[in-house]
Motif scaffolding. Structure first.
Motif, PDB file in Angstrom:
ATOM      1  N   ARG A 183      -1.286 -16.876  30.158  1.00 17.69           N
ATOM      2  CA  ARG A 183      -2.658 -16.845  30.660  1.00 17.69           C
ATOM      3  C   ARG A 183      -2.542 -18.450  30.234  1.00 17.69           C
ATOM      4  NH1 ARG A 183      -5.542 -12.818  26.711  1.00 17.69           N
ATOM      5  NH2 ARG A 183      -4.563 -11.863  27.699  1.00 17.69           N
ATOM      6  N   THR A 184      -4.376 -18.675  30.840  1.00 19.07           N
ATOM      7  CA  THR A 184      -4.836 -20.232  30.464  1.00 19.07           C
ATOM      8  C   THR A 184      -5.809 -19.328  30.175  1.00 19.07           C
ATOM      9  OG1 THR A 184      -6.250 -19.655  32.989  1.00 19.07           O
ATOM     10  CG2 THR A 184      -3.811 -21.018  32.541  1.00 19.07           C
ATOM     11  N   ILE A 185      -5.958 -20.747  28.376  1.00 18.36           N
ATOM     12  CA  ILE A 185      -7.851 -20.570  28.198  1.00 18.36           C
ATOM     13  C   ILE A 185      -8.377 -22.011  28.408  1.00 18.36           C
ATOM     14  CG2 ILE A 185      -6.779 -18.742  26.581  1.00 18.36           C
ATOM     15  CD1 ILE A 185      -6.480 -20.656  24.519  1.00 18.36           C
ATOM     16  N   ALA A 186      -9.963 -21.274  28.430  1.00 18.56           N
ATOM     17  CA  ALA A 186     -10.812 -22.623  28.462  1.00 18.56           C
ATOM     18  C   ALA A 186     -11.290 -22.906  27.616  1.00 18.56           C
ATOM     19  CB  ALA A 186     -11.811 -22.753  29.884  1.00 18.56           C
ATOM     20  N   SER A 220     -11.899 -18.382  19.286  1.00 17.72           N
ATOM     21  CA  SER A 220     -13.078 -17.607  20.189  1.00 17.72           C
ATOM     22  C   SER A 220     -13.506 -17.503  18.538  1.00 17.72           C
ATOM     23  CB  SER A 220     -13.348 -15.724  20.303  1.00 17.72           C
ATOM     24  OG  SER A 220     -14.843 -15.899  21.063  1.00 17.72           O
ATOM     25  N   LYS A 221     -13.285 -17.112  17.492  1.00 13.53           N
ATOM     26  CA  LYS A 221     -14.063 -17.131  16.246  1.00 13.53           C
ATOM     27  C   LYS A 221     -14.254 -18.841  15.340  1.00 13.53           C
ATOM     28  CE  LYS A 221     -12.309 -12.974  14.162  1.00 13.53           C
ATOM     29  NZ  LYS A 221     -11.309 -12.041  13.690  1.00 13.53           N
ATOM     30  N   ALA A 222     -13.041 -19.049  16.141  1.00 11.85           N
ATOM     31  CA  ALA A 222     -13.571 -21.051  15.519  1.00 11.85           C
ATOM     32  C   ALA A 222     -14.506 -21.774  17.022  1.00 11.85           C
ATOM     33  CB  ALA A 222     -11.764 -21.523  16.066  1.00 11.85           C
ATOM     34  N   ASN A 223     -14.912 -21.027  17.250  1.00 11.32           N
ATOM     35  CA  ASN A 223     -16.137 -21.800  18.168  1.00 11.32           C
ATOM     36  C   ASN A 223     -15.199 -22.802  19.859  1.00 11.32           C
ATOM     37  OD1 ASN A 223     -17.836 -20.165  17.755  1.00 11.32           O
ATOM     38  ND2 ASN A 223     -18.222 -21.291  15.584  1.00 11.32           N
ATOM     39  N   PHE A 224     -13.652 -22.278  19.697  1.00 10.06           N
ATOM     40  CA  PHE A 224     -13.265 -23.277  20.255  1.00 10.06           C
ATOM     41  C   PHE A 224     -13.064 -22.592  21.759  1.00 10.06           C
ATOM     42  CE2 PHE A 224      -9.864 -24.985  16.697  1.00 10.06           C
ATOM     43  CZ  PHE A 224     -11.339 -25.685  16.548  1.00 10.06           C
ATOM     44  N   THR A 283      -8.087 -31.350  17.311  1.00 14.94           N
ATOM     45  CA  THR A 283      -6.955 -31.103  18.003  1.00 14.94           C
ATOM     46  C   THR A 283      -6.118 -30.095  17.403  1.00 14.94           C
ATOM     47  OG1 THR A 283      -7.750 -32.899  19.683  1.00 14.94           O
ATOM     48  CG2 THR A 283      -4.881 -32.232  20.212  1.00 14.94           C
ATOM     49  N   GLU A 284      -5.857 -30.570  16.326  1.00 17.97           N
ATOM     50  CA  GLU A 284      -5.051 -30.493  15.513  1.00 17.97           C
ATOM     51  C   GLU A 284      -4.970 -28.730  15.099  1.00 17.97           C
ATOM     52  OE1 GLU A 284      -1.370 -31.587  11.670  1.00 17.97           O
ATOM     53  OE2 GLU A 284      -3.102 -33.049  12.304  1.00 17.97           O
ATOM     54  N   GLU A 285      -6.033 -28.400  14.800  1.00 12.64           N
ATOM     55  CA  GLU A 285      -6.750 -27.390  14.129  1.00 12.64           C
ATOM     56  C   GLU A 285      -5.993 -26.069  15.495  1.00 12.64           C
ATOM     57  OE1 GLU A 285     -10.476 -24.834  12.663  1.00 12.64           O
ATOM     58  OE2 GLU A 285     -10.791 -26.927  12.539  1.00 12.64           O
ATOM     59  N   GLU A 286      -6.555 -26.473  16.932  1.00 12.54           N
ATOM     60  CA  GLU A 286      -6.792 -25.855  17.848  1.00 12.54           C
ATOM     61  C   GLU A 286      -5.283 -25.135  17.623  1.00 12.54           C
ATOM     62  OE1 GLU A 286      -7.627 -26.520  22.111  1.00 12.54           O
ATOM     63  OE2 GLU A 286      -6.466 -27.764  21.142  1.00 12.54           O
ATOM     64  N   ILE A 290      -0.189 -10.723  21.711  1.00  8.16           N
ATOM     65  CA  ILE A 290      -0.480 -11.506  20.890  1.00  8.16           C
ATOM     66  C   ILE A 290      -1.243 -13.032  21.573  1.00  8.16           C
ATOM     67  CG2 ILE A 290       1.227 -13.931  20.404  1.00  8.16           C
ATOM     68  CD1 ILE A 290       3.321 -12.301  20.010  1.00  8.16           C
ATOM     69  N   LEU A 291      -0.971 -12.991  22.898  1.00 13.09           N
ATOM     70  CA  LEU A 291      -2.250 -13.590  23.895  1.00 13.09           C
ATOM     71  C   LEU A 291      -3.273 -12.952  23.351  1.00 13.09           C
ATOM     72  CD1 LEU A 291      -0.639 -14.662  27.317  1.00 13.09           C
ATOM     73  CD2 LEU A 291      -0.582 -16.111  25.297  1.00 13.09           C
ATOM     74  N   ASP A 292      -4.199 -11.822  23.446  1.00 14.84           N
ATOM     75  CA  ASP A 292      -4.870 -11.308  22.988  1.00 14.84           C
ATOM     76  C   ASP A 292      -5.445 -12.191  21.445  1.00 14.84           C
ATOM     77  OD1 ASP A 292      -5.850 -10.011  25.728  1.00 14.84           O
ATOM     78  OD2 ASP A 292      -4.710  -8.163  24.796  1.00 14.84           O
ATOM     79  N   GLU A 293      -4.984 -11.897  20.732  1.00 18.01           N
ATOM     80  CA  GLU A 293      -4.661 -11.752  19.545  1.00 18.01           C
ATOM     81  C   GLU A 293      -5.213 -13.333  18.862  1.00 18.01           C
ATOM     82  OE1 GLU A 293      -1.699 -10.794  17.128  1.00 18.01           O
ATOM     83  OE2 GLU A 293      -2.118  -9.321  17.551  1.00 18.01           O
TER      84      GLU A 293
END
Length: 176
Positions: free
Chosen positions: A75-78, A168-172, A86-89, A159-162
């Motif tokens: 899937r794609t995520i925005a 989301s929790k990381a505000n990315f 970036t590294e954290e993401e 896994i993609l849902d997780e």
């Protein structure tokens, strides 16, 4: 060592890429064929034009075998974040068993710009980050004030849902 010419060299490059499980840099291919890295870049372009499934990653060139591990979900995520995140993401995603295939931005002049990333573990993330630093390259997302899209892949939708939840929790994650 004798310089290997034209079609013979491209055939050798294909053989090398097809038999490798790891990306191979242009410099390594150049050394093995006794030509410049720039000649290799041209050869790869010609091979891609012949529909050979070669991708350029931050770690080098990779031949995409049809027998590659089966990915059952993609899937794609925005996303949006500052460059220093970036590294954290990427680590959040790979730690959950996700492969980050690419990054895409919508540029006001050039339209959609996509770059292959292909990182699946922390070692590959580290190599990607080192390549960005050593080449002094910018991130595509710097052209769009941090907004970008990733194509992510994993063995399951769960896994993609997780991964989306962790992002989301990381505000990315950009949510509607």
């Amino acid at each position: 060592m004798k310089k290997i010419l034209g079609d013979e060299r491209r055939s050798l490059i294909l053989d090398i890429l097809k038999t490798s499980n790891e990306p191979i840099t242009g410099g390594e291919l150049a050394a093995q064929t006794n030509v410049s890295r720039q000649v290799i870049v041209g050869d790869i372009t010609l091979l891609k034009a012949r529909n050979e499934p070669i991708i350029a990653t931050s770690q080098g060139y990779l031949y995409m075998h049809s027998s590659s591990p089966v990915v059952l979900a993609e899937r794609t995520i925005a996303c949006s974040h500052a460059p220093e995140k970036t590294e954290e993401e990427l680590n959040i995603l790979v730690d959950l068993g996700v492969t980050v295939k690419d990054v895409r931005i919508e540029h006001p002049v050039y339209g959609d710009l996509t770059a292959s990333i292909m990182v699946s573990n922390r070692r590959e993330v580290k190599q990607f980050m080192e390549k960005i630093l050593s080449t002094n390259a910018g991130y595509l997302s710097e052209l769009t004030e941090g907004i970008h899209i990733h194509t992510i892949a994993a063995p399951s939708e769960k896994i993609l849902d997780e991964a989306e939840e962790a992002m989301s929790k990381a505000n990315f994650l950009i949510t509607q």
